[in-house]
Structures are given as C-alpha cells and as structure tokens.
Design an enzyme around this catalytic site. Structure first.
Site, mmCIF file in Angstrom:
data_model
loop_
_atom_site.group_PDB
_atom_site.id
_atom_site.type_symbol
_atom_site.label_atom_id
_atom_site.label_comp_id
_atom_site.label_asym_id
_atom_site.label_seq_id
_atom_site.Cartn_x
_atom_site.Cartn_y
_atom_site.Cartn_z
ATOM 1 N N ARG A 50 8.596 56.647 -37.508
ATOM 2 C CA ARG A 50 7.901 56.068 -36.360
ATOM 3 C C ARG A 50 7.194 54.782 -36.786
ATOM 4 O O ARG A 50 6.164 54.816 -37.458
ATOM 5 C CB ARG A 50 6.917 57.058 -35.750
ATOM 6 C CG ARG A 50 5.978 57.737 -36.742
ATOM 7 C CD ARG A 50 5.144 58.775 -36.012
ATOM 8 N NE ARG A 50 4.164 59.411 -36.886
ATOM 9 C CZ ARG A 50 3.394 60.433 -36.517
ATOM 10 N NH1 ARG A 50 3.492 60.910 -35.288
ATOM 11 N NH2 ARG A 50 2.529 60.969 -37.348
ATOM 12 N N ASP A 52 4.941 51.488 -36.346
ATOM 13 C CA ASP A 52 3.712 51.242 -35.595
ATOM 14 C C ASP A 52 3.889 50.125 -34.571
ATOM 15 O O ASP A 52 4.922 49.449 -34.540
ATOM 16 C CB ASP A 52 2.580 50.884 -36.556
ATOM 17 C CG ASP A 52 2.172 52.050 -37.446
ATOM 18 O OD1 ASP A 52 2.358 53.209 -37.025
ATOM 19 O OD2 ASP A 52 1.665 51.794 -38.551
ATOM 20 N N TYR A 110 11.614 48.970 -46.452
ATOM 21 C CA TYR A 110 10.861 48.062 -45.586
ATOM 22 C C TYR A 110 10.733 46.695 -46.240
ATOM 23 O O TYR A 110 10.693 46.583 -47.469
ATOM 24 C CB TYR A 110 9.446 48.593 -45.339
ATOM 25 C CG TYR A 110 9.333 49.699 -44.321
ATOM 26 C CD1 TYR A 110 9.078 49.417 -42.980
ATOM 27 C CD2 TYR A 110 9.458 51.034 -44.692
ATOM 28 C CE1 TYR A 110 8.950 50.423 -42.039
ATOM 29 C CE2 TYR A 110 9.337 52.058 -43.758
ATOM 30 C CZ TYR A 110 9.082 51.738 -42.439
ATOM 31 O OH TYR A 110 8.971 52.740 -41.508
ATOM 32 N N ARG A 196 1.751 48.526 -44.998
ATOM 33 C CA ARG A 196 0.783 47.453 -44.703
ATOM 34 C C ARG A 196 -0.475 47.576 -45.557
ATOM 35 O O ARG A 196 -1.089 46.568 -45.926
ATOM 36 C CB ARG A 196 0.445 47.465 -43.217
ATOM 37 C CG ARG A 196 1.622 47.029 -42.350
ATOM 38 C CD ARG A 196 1.208 46.771 -40.918
ATOM 39 N NE ARG A 196 0.967 48.017 -40.208
ATOM 40 C CZ ARG A 196 0.116 48.146 -39.195
ATOM 41 N NH1 ARG A 196 -0.598 47.116 -38.807
ATOM 42 N NH2 ARG A 196 -0.018 49.303 -38.579
#
Length: 252
Positions: A50, A52, A110, A196
């Site tokens: 999921r 963000d 990522y 992040r």
C-alpha cells in the site's frame, strides 16, 4: 480462478493505494472498473502493498478472483479504456488459486529521487535539496542497512504490523543525470513510511548533521523519534515486485 493485474500509476491525485473512507484511492478506481467490466459487484483487488498518498508506482501488482475464465489481453485493453489517464494496466495473467499478490512477493524495489537546482520539470517526481550532500558518506551509511533486520526506527508509529523485521538486500545512491540523484532500495518487505524515513535519515548523514556511528545508533535505538524526518511522498516510486515463477499458470 485467480488473476494478477500488473499496473502503474501516477499517485499525485490519490490518497495512496488502499481504499480510504473519505478520499480517492487507486484501489477504489481499479475495483470500480473491474466490477463494471466483469459485471460482478463483489469483485475486489488485493494489492502487493500500500503506497502512501502521492507516492507513484511504475509497477504494482494486485490479484482478484473470477468465477469464469478471462482473456487477459481483452481485460487489459478494456481496463485501459475506462481507467483514468493516470492509471495504466500492462497485463493480466492467470495464477494459481492460492497465489497472493502481497504474501507471495519475494522482493520489492523503490526509488527515491532528489535534485538541487530549481527545475519545474523535476518538481512533481523528485524532491529539491538546497544544501550540499556527501553522497559517498550516504552510501557508506546505506551499506549498514544490509547488516540489520529490525527497522522499527523507520516505521510509522501505531501501525497494525506484527513485526518490524525486514531483509534489505540493496540500498545505494547513484547519479542518473547532471542534477538528479536516485536512491534504490530492495527488501523482502517494507514498513509504512520506511523508505521516506530512511532517506530522510541518510540525508542527515549527507549534510553532516549525523555521523555514521549516529546512523547506526538510530537503528539500534528502535525509536522513530531518533531518526530523520520523513521525506515528501511525490519523489518515491515503487518500481519492481518479484515472484517465483511457480505461482503462474504460464511461466512469466
């Protein structure tokens, strides 16, 4: 019968992948289109993860079930005709009935991008940094991520995750253009906000506000408050998800 949908999306207009009570999500859009095409009001997709709010995906995988055989090429074409322009399906493939887009994923990758000079063409998909960074030092710190497995210090607080154990197999910065740097990280799983938070902490190292030893101490403390700030979501993209070929009806 179970199928995997491979898709990509620009997350700018969405409140993340997962369905939200009062905000638009990618999952909701995909569900709506599938239900119309398959004439099944209960059809619902389960994603591999999921992302963000504002985060993008060059590759997301989701599974759904159908009571009848589906032509993957036909469904891919039909979905792309009715989905909004910021969501695209690349293929639909049949998998084993017990295959799971999330739990069967072996690795996810990522990318996080940053730039330094004012550039209107980078601002939507990268974060501008206005101070000097030592990328060599940041890469030294990133190597340590491959030596640890508890990433509590980089996890969003008060989640429903049962464990904060992850296995990172790749983490490094590379220059991909004159003024564009990219952080790549691959792991078997990721915690909410983890990438992040990792990037924000590495940037503290790169600007000289945190030493390599400080970075290691942050991880050992298992305390989100000890790590750096979470970076903006618009510069983050999910780019790859790996599965064993054994779950596919036809070898990928």
């Amino acid at each position: 019968m179970r199928y995997f949908i491979y898709l990509s999306y620009d997350g700018s207009a969405y409140h993340g992948w997962q369905i939200q009570p009062n905000a638009m999500s990618v999952q909701e859009k995909l569900n709506d289109c599938l239900r119309k095409l398959l004439r099944d009001a209960n059809c619902s997709v389960t994603g591999a993860g999921r992302t963000d709010a504002g985060v993008h995906a060059h590759m997301m995988v989701a599974h759904f079930d159908s009571s009848s055989e589906i032509d993957g090429s036909w469904l891919t074409d039909k979905l792309n005709r009715i989905l909004p322009q910021d969501i695209a399906v690349s293929r639909v493939v049949k998998v084993r009935d017990d295959a799971h887009a999330r739990f069967d994923a072996k690795a996810r990758t990522y990318h996080y991008r940053i730039y330094t000079k004012k550039n209107p063409f980078e601002r939507q998909y990268a974060t501008r940094i206005t101070y000097p960074l030592d990328f060599d030092l940041m890469n030294e710190a990133a190597k340590y991520l491959l030596q640890v497995n508890d990433f509590t210090s980089f996890s969003k607080l008060h989640t429903d995750t049962k464990t904060n154990i992850c296995r990172v197999v790749c983490a490094h910065w590379s220059k991909i253009d004159d003024d564009l740097w990219q952080f790549e990280i691959t792991a078997d799983r990721f915690l909410r906000n983890m990438v992040r938070a990792v990037v924000g902490t590495l940037i503290e190292v790169g600007r000289g506000r945190m030493t390599l030893q400080d970075f290691k101490s942050v991880i050992k403390k298992k305390d989100r408050c000890a790590a750096g700030d979470s970076m903006p979501g618009n510069a983050l993209s999910l780019v790859d998800i790996k599965y064993d070929n054994t779950i596919f009806e036809e070898i990928e």
